[in-house]
Design an enzyme around this catalytic site. Structure first.
Site, mmCIF file in Angstrom:
data_model
loop_
_atom_site.group_PDB
_atom_site.id
_atom_site.type_symbol
_atom_site.label_atom_id
_atom_site.label_comp_id
_atom_site.label_asym_id
_atom_site.label_seq_id
_atom_site.Cartn_x
_atom_site.Cartn_y
_atom_site.Cartn_z
ATOM 1 N N THR A 1 -10.487 -5.293 -6.426
ATOM 2 C CA THR A 1 -10.960 -5.617 -5.425
ATOM 3 C C THR A 1 -11.994 -5.937 -4.981
ATOM 4 O O THR A 1 -12.568 -5.839 -5.555
ATOM 5 C CB THR A 1 -11.130 -3.414 -4.840
ATOM 6 O OG1 THR A 1 -11.378 -3.477 -2.951
ATOM 7 C CG2 THR A 1 -12.367 -3.057 -6.000
ATOM 8 N N ASP B 1 -15.959 -1.489 -5.073
ATOM 9 C CA ASP B 1 -16.579 -0.043 -5.022
ATOM 10 C C ASP B 1 -15.961 0.759 -5.466
ATOM 11 O O ASP B 1 -15.833 2.504 -5.216
ATOM 12 C CB ASP B 1 -16.070 0.539 -3.644
ATOM 13 C CG ASP B 1 -14.757 0.477 -3.177
ATOM 14 O OD1 ASP B 1 -13.858 0.050 -3.804
ATOM 15 O OD2 ASP B 1 -14.741 0.448 -1.689
ATOM 16 N N ASP C 1 -13.566 -4.913 -2.508
ATOM 17 C CA ASP C 1 -15.637 -4.304 -1.788
ATOM 18 C C ASP C 1 -15.806 -3.954 -3.355
ATOM 19 O O ASP C 1 -17.097 -3.418 -3.496
ATOM 20 C CB ASP C 1 -14.300 -3.638 -1.199
ATOM 21 C CG ASP C 1 -14.100 -3.726 0.072
ATOM 22 O OD1 ASP C 1 -14.035 -4.529 0.463
ATOM 23 O OD2 ASP C 1 -13.189 -2.804 0.111
ATOM 24 N N ARG D 1 0.630 -0.764 -0.058
ATOM 25 C CA ARG D 1 0.122 0.408 -0.313
ATOM 26 C C ARG D 1 1.036 1.144 0.119
ATOM 27 O O ARG D 1 1.358 2.444 0.599
ATOM 28 C CB ARG D 1 -0.538 0.019 1.107
ATOM 29 C CG ARG D 1 -1.699 -1.199 1.301
ATOM 30 C CD ARG D 1 -2.895 -1.275 2.191
ATOM 31 N NE ARG D 1 -4.014 -2.300 2.751
ATOM 32 C CZ ARG D 1 -5.293 -2.445 2.156
ATOM 33 N NH1 ARG D 1 -4.896 -1.592 1.039
ATOM 34 N NH2 ARG D 1 -5.387 -3.700 2.022
ATOM 35 N N ASP E 1 -8.712 2.387 -5.822
ATOM 36 C CA ASP E 1 -8.779 3.299 -6.186
ATOM 37 C C ASP E 1 -7.511 4.100 -5.387
ATOM 38 O O ASP E 1 -6.817 5.080 -6.073
ATOM 39 C CB ASP E 1 -9.956 4.203 -5.343
ATOM 40 C CG ASP E 1 -9.966 3.700 -3.728
ATOM 41 O OD1 ASP E 1 -9.330 2.534 -3.633
ATOM 42 O OD2 ASP E 1 -11.246 4.514 -3.191
#
Ligand code: F6P
Length: 342
Positions: free
Chosen positions: A125, A129, A127, A71, A102
């Site tokens: 991802t 999202d 997620d 990250r 993102d």
């Protein structure tokens, strides 16, 4: 052309499918792929190398990412962007594909804006999202894991007459909990998009009991907020390079409250990183392959600043700003659908 490639952020199944497709398509068009290890960190540290056809042979069904991930945010490291630029210049890389969520693709977007290199993003991802795409790589595989977990929790819940609370990943969007809960027949679905009331949850469980249902399955996203606390539950105070806290613990809080208020025995299962591991689903393998191929094609055409997306059963591309301006939350019609079944 030499195409830079990296994978960043939280991993998921099917990233390797995209890496394989990128290498295959690049070679077919006479380009090379220079892959960096550990996301943006590998670009800053000049840690990478060319990928051969052999390097990507047999990786389609493998989970995780053969390149490793991190990250790392180059914009948060002193001299990070200068070092990154030196690495790209050294290897003559003017075109790059970033695979991630993102945060990872947000860095690619800024590099385009600063004219440091041409970038195409691939959404990845569990997620799900990222705006602009109906599916991100990894979501479908993770969804299948959630559904299997709920199926398994059902059988033990009925035997023991218990409430089983299943904590599912999803920070600000409840895609996994919502669609997983729907497909897994959860009795209560709680997501970050709607604050929930402990009273309502417990009342629902009591009413089910009165109807002869002595067990209940609760699917709850890690980012779901109880009204009584008005905040998300975090594991600790630490914050990553993109400003995210580590969520986790809402399942335990809810199970304790249910036991106290309803008298039913309650247990919590935190699915955690099981959702991010293992073999990719068939859909994710196809999606990652199509995304990888299109990303190379876009660079060949001289495009930049775009994210490949899945819209209405087609692969398209949208500008980064359309795909990264907010979190893609579950729309009302999905929430209403879930309410109908809980
Ligand atoms: O990448 C998204 C995500 O899966 C979130 O749902 C979750 O909160 C986070 O990753 C956890 O990531 P890690 O434990 O790797 O920091």
């Amino acid at each position: 052309m030499i195409i830079g490639l990296l994978t960043g952020g939280g991993d998921s199944p099917a990233i390797n499918g995209a890496i394989r497709a990128i290498v295959r398509r690049a070679h077919a068009g006479g380009s090379e792929v220079y892959a960096f290890r550990q996301g943006w960190l590998g670009v800053i540290d000049d840690d990478g190398g060319l990928l051969s056809a052999d390097d990507v042979s047999g990786i389609l069904p493998r989970g995780g990412t053969i390149l490793g991930t991190s990250r790392t945010n180059p914009f948060k490291i002193e001299g990070g962007v200068d070092r990154l630029k030196e690495t790209l210049d050294k290897h003559n890389i003017q075109n790059l594909i970033s695979i991630g969520g993102d945060d990872t693709n947000g860095v690619a977007r800024r590099l385009c804006e600063l004219s440091i290199c041409r970038c195409i993003g691939i959404p990845q991802t569990i997620d799900n999202d990222i705006p602009g795409t109906e599916f991100s790589i990894g979501y479908d595989s993770a969804l299948n894991i959630v559904v299997e977990a709920l199926d398994r929790l059902h059988t033990t819940a009925t035997s023991h007459h218990r409430v089983m609370v299943c904590e599912i990943m999803g920070r600000d969007a409840g895609w996994l909990a919502l669609l997983g809960g729907l497909a897994g027949g959860a009795d209560i679905i709680l997501i970050p998009e709607r604050e929930f009331s402990m009273d309502d949850v417990c009342e629902h469980i009591r009413v089910r009991g009165e109807r002869g249902k002595s067990f209940s399955i609760v699917a709850i996203a890690e980012g779901a907020k109880p009204k009584m606390l008005d905040t998300q539950i975090t594991q600790d105070e630490s914050i990553d390079a993109f400003g995210h806290v580590r969520l986790g613990g809402i399942g335990q809080v809810l199970a304790k409250e249910i036991e106290k208020r309803t008298g039913y025995e309650a247990r919590t299962t935190v699915l955690g990183h099981l959702q991010r591991g293992g073999v990719p689903s068939a859909f994710d393998r196809v999606l990652s392959t199509m995304f990888g191929v299109r990303a190379v094609e876009l660079l060949e055409q001289g495009s930049t600043g775009l994210m490949v997306v899945w819209q209405a059963s087609e692969i398209r591309a949208v500008p980064f700003h359309e795909a990264l301006h907010r979190t893609r939350v579950c729309p009302d019609h999905f929430v209403k659908l879930a309410e109908l079944f809980s």
